[in-house]
Design an enzyme around this catalytic site. Structure first.
Site, PDB file in Angstrom:
ATOM      1  N   ASP A 277       0.873  -1.248   0.170  1.00 19.66           N
ATOM      2  CA  ASP A 277      -0.051   0.096   0.201  1.00 19.66           C
ATOM      3  C   ASP A 277       0.791   1.274   0.069  1.00 19.66           C
ATOM      4  O   ASP A 277       1.881   1.418   1.022  1.00 19.66           O
ATOM      5  CB  ASP A 277      -0.685   0.000   1.274  1.00 19.66           C
ATOM      6  CG  ASP A 277      -1.904   1.031   1.127  1.00 19.66           C
ATOM      7  OD1 ASP A 277      -2.650   1.023   0.146  1.00 19.66           O
ATOM      8  OD2 ASP A 277      -1.886   2.071   1.932  1.00 19.66           O
TER       9      ASP A 277
ATOM     10  N   ASP B 238     -25.718 -21.862 -28.310  1.00 19.52           N
ATOM     11  CA  ASP B 238     -24.695 -21.952 -29.265  1.00 19.52           C
ATOM     12  C   ASP B 238     -25.079 -22.377 -30.437  1.00 19.52           C
ATOM     13  O   ASP B 238     -26.278 -23.120 -30.570  1.00 19.52           O
ATOM     14  CB  ASP B 238     -23.457 -22.654 -28.397  1.00 19.52           C
ATOM     15  CG  ASP B 238     -22.064 -22.082 -28.873  1.00 19.52           C
ATOM     16  OD1 ASP B 238     -21.930 -21.917 -30.266  1.00 19.52           O
ATOM     17  OD2 ASP B 238     -21.161 -21.766 -27.913  1.00 19.52           O
TER      18      ASP B 238
ATOM     19  N   GLY C 296     -28.763 -22.223 -31.649  1.00 19.64           N
ATOM     20  CA  GLY C 296     -29.050 -21.154 -32.646  1.00 19.64           C
ATOM     21  C   GLY C 296     -27.806 -20.414 -32.923  1.00 19.64           C
ATOM     22  O   GLY C 296     -26.747 -20.573 -32.373  1.00 19.64           O
ATOM     23  N   ASP C 297     -27.909 -19.347 -33.737  1.00 19.67           N
ATOM     24  CA  ASP C 297     -26.926 -18.296 -34.185  1.00 19.67           C
ATOM     25  C   ASP C 297     -27.227 -17.073 -33.646  1.00 19.67           C
ATOM     26  O   ASP C 297     -28.326 -16.281 -33.815  1.00 19.67           O
ATOM     27  CB  ASP C 297     -26.931 -18.222 -35.828  1.00 19.67           C
ATOM     28  CG  ASP C 297     -25.897 -17.649 -36.426  1.00 19.67           C
ATOM     29  OD1 ASP C 297     -25.327 -16.622 -35.565  1.00 19.67           O
ATOM     30  OD2 ASP C 297     -25.322 -17.833 -37.340  1.00 19.67           O
ATOM     31  N   PHE C 298     -26.381 -16.489 -32.612  1.00 23.53           N
ATOM     32  CA  PHE C 298     -26.629 -15.448 -32.088  1.00 23.53           C
ATOM     33  C   PHE C 298     -26.624 -14.114 -32.883  1.00 23.53           C
ATOM     34  O   PHE C 298     -26.976 -13.089 -32.670  1.00 23.53           O
ATOM     35  CB  PHE C 298     -26.029 -15.019 -30.547  1.00 23.53           C
ATOM     36  CG  PHE C 298     -24.300 -15.186 -30.903  1.00 23.53           C
ATOM     37  CD1 PHE C 298     -23.619 -14.658 -31.601  1.00 23.53           C
ATOM     38  CD2 PHE C 298     -23.720 -16.025 -29.927  1.00 23.53           C
ATOM     39  CE1 PHE C 298     -22.215 -14.627 -31.940  1.00 23.53           C
ATOM     40  CE2 PHE C 298     -22.270 -16.093 -29.913  1.00 23.53           C
ATOM     41  CZ  PHE C 298     -21.414 -15.292 -30.840  1.00 23.53           C
TER      42      PHE C 298
ATOM     43  N   ARG D 118     -15.567 -14.450 -23.946  1.00 24.97           N
ATOM     44  CA  ARG D 118     -14.405 -14.729 -24.759  1.00 24.97           C
ATOM     45  C   ARG D 118     -15.422 -14.698 -26.290  1.00 24.97           C
ATOM     46  O   ARG D 118     -15.030 -15.509 -27.143  1.00 24.97           O
ATOM     47  CB  ARG D 118     -14.135 -16.228 -24.712  1.00 24.97           C
ATOM     48  CG  ARG D 118     -13.300 -16.022 -23.373  1.00 24.97           C
ATOM     49  CD  ARG D 118     -12.222 -17.301 -23.498  1.00 24.97           C
ATOM     50  NE  ARG D 118     -10.962 -17.193 -23.920  1.00 24.97           N
ATOM     51  CZ  ARG D 118     -10.284 -17.941 -24.675  1.00 24.97           C
ATOM     52  NH1 ARG D 118     -11.048 -19.067 -24.932  1.00 24.97           N
ATOM     53  NH2 ARG D 118      -9.145 -17.749 -25.446  1.00 24.97           N
TER      54      ARG D 118
HETATM   55  C1  LIG Z   1       3.328   8.287  -5.589  1.00 25.44           C
HETATM   56  C2  LIG Z   1       2.685   7.101  -6.951  1.00 25.44           C
HETATM   57  C3  LIG Z   1       1.850   6.096  -6.718  1.00 25.44           C
HETATM   58  N1  LIG Z   1       1.512   5.361  -7.801  1.00 25.44           N
HETATM   59  C4  LIG Z   1       0.540   4.304  -7.522  1.00 25.44           C
HETATM   60  O1  LIG Z   1      -0.279   4.771  -6.758  1.00 25.44           O
HETATM   61  C5  LIG Z   1      -1.243   3.435  -6.401  1.00 25.44           C
HETATM   62  C6  LIG Z   1      -1.366   3.500  -4.787  1.00 25.44           C
HETATM   63  O2  LIG Z   1      -2.413   2.932  -4.372  1.00 25.44           O
HETATM   64  P1  LIG Z   1      -2.462   1.709  -3.593  1.00 25.44           P
HETATM   65  O3  LIG Z   1      -3.752   1.636  -2.802  1.00 25.44           O
HETATM   66  O4  LIG Z   1      -1.202   1.299  -2.694  1.00 25.44           O
HETATM   67  O5  LIG Z   1      -2.513   0.397  -4.778  1.00 25.44           O
HETATM   68  P2  LIG Z   1      -3.654   0.183  -5.937  1.00 25.44           P
HETATM   69  O6  LIG Z   1      -3.220   0.810  -7.114  1.00 25.44           O
HETATM   70  O7  LIG Z   1      -4.799   0.678  -5.439  1.00 25.44           O
HETATM   71  O8  LIG Z   1      -3.634  -1.258  -6.111  1.00 25.44           O
HETATM   72  P3  LIG Z   1      -3.766  -2.511  -4.828  1.00 25.44           P
HETATM   73  O9  LIG Z   1      -2.561  -3.036  -4.214  1.00 25.44           O
HETATM   74  O10 LIG Z   1      -4.744  -3.535  -5.374  1.00 25.44           O
HETATM   75  O11 LIG Z   1      -4.605  -1.812  -3.641  1.00 25.44           O
HETATM   76  C7  LIG Z   1      -0.170   2.353  -6.811  1.00 25.44           C
HETATM   77  O12 LIG Z   1      -0.714   1.571  -7.793  1.00 25.44           O
HETATM   78  C8  LIG Z   1       1.078   3.073  -7.236  1.00 25.44           C
HETATM   79  O13 LIG Z   1       1.862   2.094  -8.215  1.00 25.44           O
HETATM   80  C9  LIG Z   1       2.454   5.531  -9.085  1.00 25.44           C
HETATM   81  O14 LIG Z   1       2.060   4.733 -10.089  1.00 25.44           O
HETATM   82  N2  LIG Z   1       3.164   6.602  -9.116  1.00 25.44           N
HETATM   83  C10 LIG Z   1       3.471   7.307  -8.252  1.00 25.44           C
HETATM   84  O15 LIG Z   1       4.408   8.171  -8.184  1.00 25.44           O
END
Ligand SMILES: Cc1cn([C@@H]2O[C@H](COP(=O)(O)OP(=O)(O)OP(=O)(O)O)[C@@H](O)[C@H]2O)c(=O)[nH]c1=O
Length: 632
Positions: A88, A494, A520-522, A537
């Site tokens: 995070d 399908d 059937g053919d959609f 797909r």
């Molecule tokens: C400061 C900065 C941040 N980021 C992106 O900010 C998101 C932070 O959000 P997060 O909540 O930590 O992540 P998320 O994108 O929501 O993904 P998840 O891990 O699924 O929660 C991440 O994406 C990071 O790369 C950049 O790409 N470049 C930068 O300079």
């Protein structure tokens, strides 16, 4: 994995990245880590004031993200990963935590706060090792954080709004992306750049080093890894160590004495010049006194060069049903398998060794045996068998890709070169030759079955009473849907030639009444009535005119409040990720792969609103749109 032995420790493990962030995926892919992506459903709503410091909030959120995925995979998919990584990233300025902006105004608010000032970017990371014991999930959690300081220049209103309108800030903490346009706003960076981008790679490797190679107890100086151990050091230290053992004591350490001399007599130097010795030592020479090459090995490129050999080895072993034989009778020696399959002993031995080298088989003095993955995915009747798709890849896609150069030059599919037939004739052939028809259906079934649960649960579909899976082929998704939503009845629609051949693929011993097959053919026929239409797909295969015909028809029969569920690979906005989708495009069908915003626009164009997208981490993602409710 020569370049990065610390990450190499993860090679034999099922690693899951619990993050939807394409940046995190890229950072880890770039260093050769193999992992599945299963984005976390954990909502980032922890009470910030409950944390004494901002980084504690980031670490806890990272931990919760990873734990949610570990638990979900364990319970829902019965696939316990070995390692789940969560992260995070937050930005802090004036003691305020900034996450991703919710809209443009929010991005403006954030960026104007950062203008002309230094701020901190924290990324919290959790590495969770999972074990399943008596069907219970046991976890060992390691977490850490990294801080990087970033200073922005003064940003004019004009620049700020131009940047916001670029769309870049929206999915990024603090409302900027340092790796792209946002880099232009930055005066300086103190600390790990990748930490700002979303993943502190260097600190992550050090943590892995601490976990997998704990410092020897007798050496009191070596409390903590302050640097990533060098390649050769690790190669020496990992001697004799089982790849699968977690947190094993650092066996090879006893080879080194406190003076940094190797017991074998090779000369080592200390890597660190600071007063705190890191304990990492780099061999200057190998035991024969030959200086080792300092040249960097472009392992990613080498892997790509070898990719076709690896694919073909997998295809041939699958085609010869070696994984089936090994599951039934393994461990077997090469000669036994050669006799079973009717192949040459020397050729079989080479193929089996290649499969062992690729991690598909295990080789012991008793012979070759399947890995768990081979049993699950590679045997022809494994739980999530990909056998059908592998054979399709070998017999159909391989000849097409052999003609890729012509395909690129001419911008068209190469059926005439690969099979001596035009596209239309080939399609007819599919349904004339029983063998080809079965092969194609088995391929479609492989992917549908593997992805069915994730597609079916990407959204809560319990409000729907009836669904119609258009082009639903063998009914793999339909059967999963009725299992998960007991009140749902699903019609698989399908072509008659497909419907006539579905019996082979029906689950045995399952109550199948809520699934019915209608032919059937959609494009031409009336669609069965339903509250929920499904296109899995389908859209990526057809040119825009056909997509128009199909979506217009669905839109016309959809009543207000009913919905359309599309299952496809959803590309990122740059259309370079995930690579599977991009590579699939090289088949040069008349259709195309689309990004999230393109699917959203497409569905909206045909009267679907509230369009939501879920990246599932599996081979298909999900897009859901509701037919506008016209009632007041
Ligand atoms: C400061 C900065 C941040 N980021 C992106 O900010 C998101 C932070 O959000 P997060 O909540 O930590 O992540 P998320 O994108 O929501 O993904 P998840 O891990 O699924 O929660 C991440 O994406 C990071 O790369 C950049 O790409 N470049 C930068 O300079």
């Amino acid at each position: 994995m020569v370049l990065n032995p610390v990450l190499g420790k993860l090679v034999s493990k099922r690693v899951v990245l619990a993050s939807a962030s394409p940046r995190r995926q890229e950072i880890l892919t770039n260093v050769g880590l193999r992992f599945e992506v299963v984005p976390s459903w954990f909502k980032e709503t922890l009470e910030k004031s409950a944390f004494a410091a901002p980084y504690e909030y980031a670490v806890e959120t990272a931990k919760q993200k990873a734990l949610e995925v570990a638990n979900r995979m364990h319970v829902k998919h019965l696939r316990t990963p070995d390692v789940v990584i969560g992260a995070d990233t937050i930005v802090t300025v004036d003691e305020q935590i900034l996450e991703k902006p919710v809209d443009k105004q929010d991005a403006y608010r954030m960026l104007s706060r950062l203008s002309g000032k230094e701020h901190s970017v924290f990324t919290g990371v959790a590495i969770i090792h999972c074990h399943s014991k008596d069907n219970h999930l046991e976890t060992e959690i390691t977490d850490f954080y990294e801080e990087t300081k970033v200073k922005f220049s003064d940003l004019s209103e004009e620049l700020l709004w131009e940047y916001i309108h670029s769309g870049e800030p929206m999915d990024k903490a603090g409302g900027y992306g340092i790796q792209a346009l946002g880099g232009m706003l930055v005066e300086y960076v103190h600390g790990d750049f990748l930490n700002v981008v979303g993943f502190p790679l260097n600190h992550f490797c050090k943590k892995l080093a601490e976990l997998y190679y704990p410092p020897p107890k007798h050496n009191v100086q070596h409390k903590k890894y302050d640097s990533i151990p060098s390649v050769d050091t690790f190669e020496n230290l990992s001697d004799g160590e089982s790849e699968s053992s977690n947190f094993t004591e650092h066996k090879g350490a006893s080879k080194l004495d406190s003076s940094g001399m190797c017991s074998s007599g090779a000369i080592y130097k200390s890597e660190s010049s600071s007063s705190v010795r890191t304990g990492f030592i780099v061999p200057l020479e190998n035991q024969n006194g030959v200086l080792k090459s300092a040249a960097k090995v472009p392992s990613k490129i080498l892997d790509l060069m070898d990719g076709f050999r690896a694919s073909k080895a997998l295809f041939v072993a699958s085609k010869l049903k070696m994984f089936d034989h090994l599951r039934a009778k393994g461990p077997l020696k090469a000669v036994d398998i050669a006799n079973e399959v009717g192949t040459s002993v020397c050729g079989t031995e080479r193929l089996l060794d290649a499969c062992a080298a690729l991690g598909l088989l295990e080789k012991t003095p008793q012979g070759y045996s399947n890995t768990d993955s081979a049993n699950t995915y590679l045997t022809s009747d494994g739980e999530y068998s990909l056998h059908g798709y592998i054979i399709h890849s070998n017999d159909h896609l391989w000849p097409l890709f052999t003609n890729l150069e012509s395909a690129v030059k001419e911008g068209s599919r190469q059926n005439h070169r690969a099979f001596g037939k035009k596209e239309e004739d080939l399609f007819k052939d599919y349904y004339q030759s029983q063998e080809v028809k079965q092969r194609f259906m088995a391929a479609m079934h492989s992917i549908a079955h593997l992805t069915a649960r994730d597609v079916a649960t990407a959204f809560d579909l319990s409000q729907f009473k009836s669904a119609c899976d258009l082009g639903g082929c063998t009914g793999a998704l339909a059967h999963e849907l009725v299992q998960i939503y007991p009140n749902l009845k699903v019609t698989v629609f399908d072509l008659p030639e497909v419907i006539a051949n579905t019996s082979y693929f029906q689950p045995s011993g399952q109550h199948t009444a809520p699934v019915t097959f209608v032919s059937g053919d959609f494009f031409k026929d009336n669609l069965p009535e339903a509250d929920l239409y499904i296109l899995s797909r389908v859209l990526h295969d057809w040119p825009d005119e056909k997509v128009h015909v199909l979506l217009s028809k669905i839109s016309a029969v959809c009543k207000p409040g009913s919905a359309l569920l599309v299952a496809e690979i959803v590309l990122d906005e740059q259309k370079t990720h995930p690579p599977r989708a991009v590579l699939q495009s090289l088949s040069m069908t008349e259709g195309k792969q689309r990004s999230g915003s393109e699917y959203k626009q497409l569905l909206e164009k045909y009267g679907f609103t509230d369009v939501q997208i879920k990246i599932t981490g599996n081979l298909l993602d999900a897009v859901l749109g509701f037919k506008e409710n016209l009632s007041p």
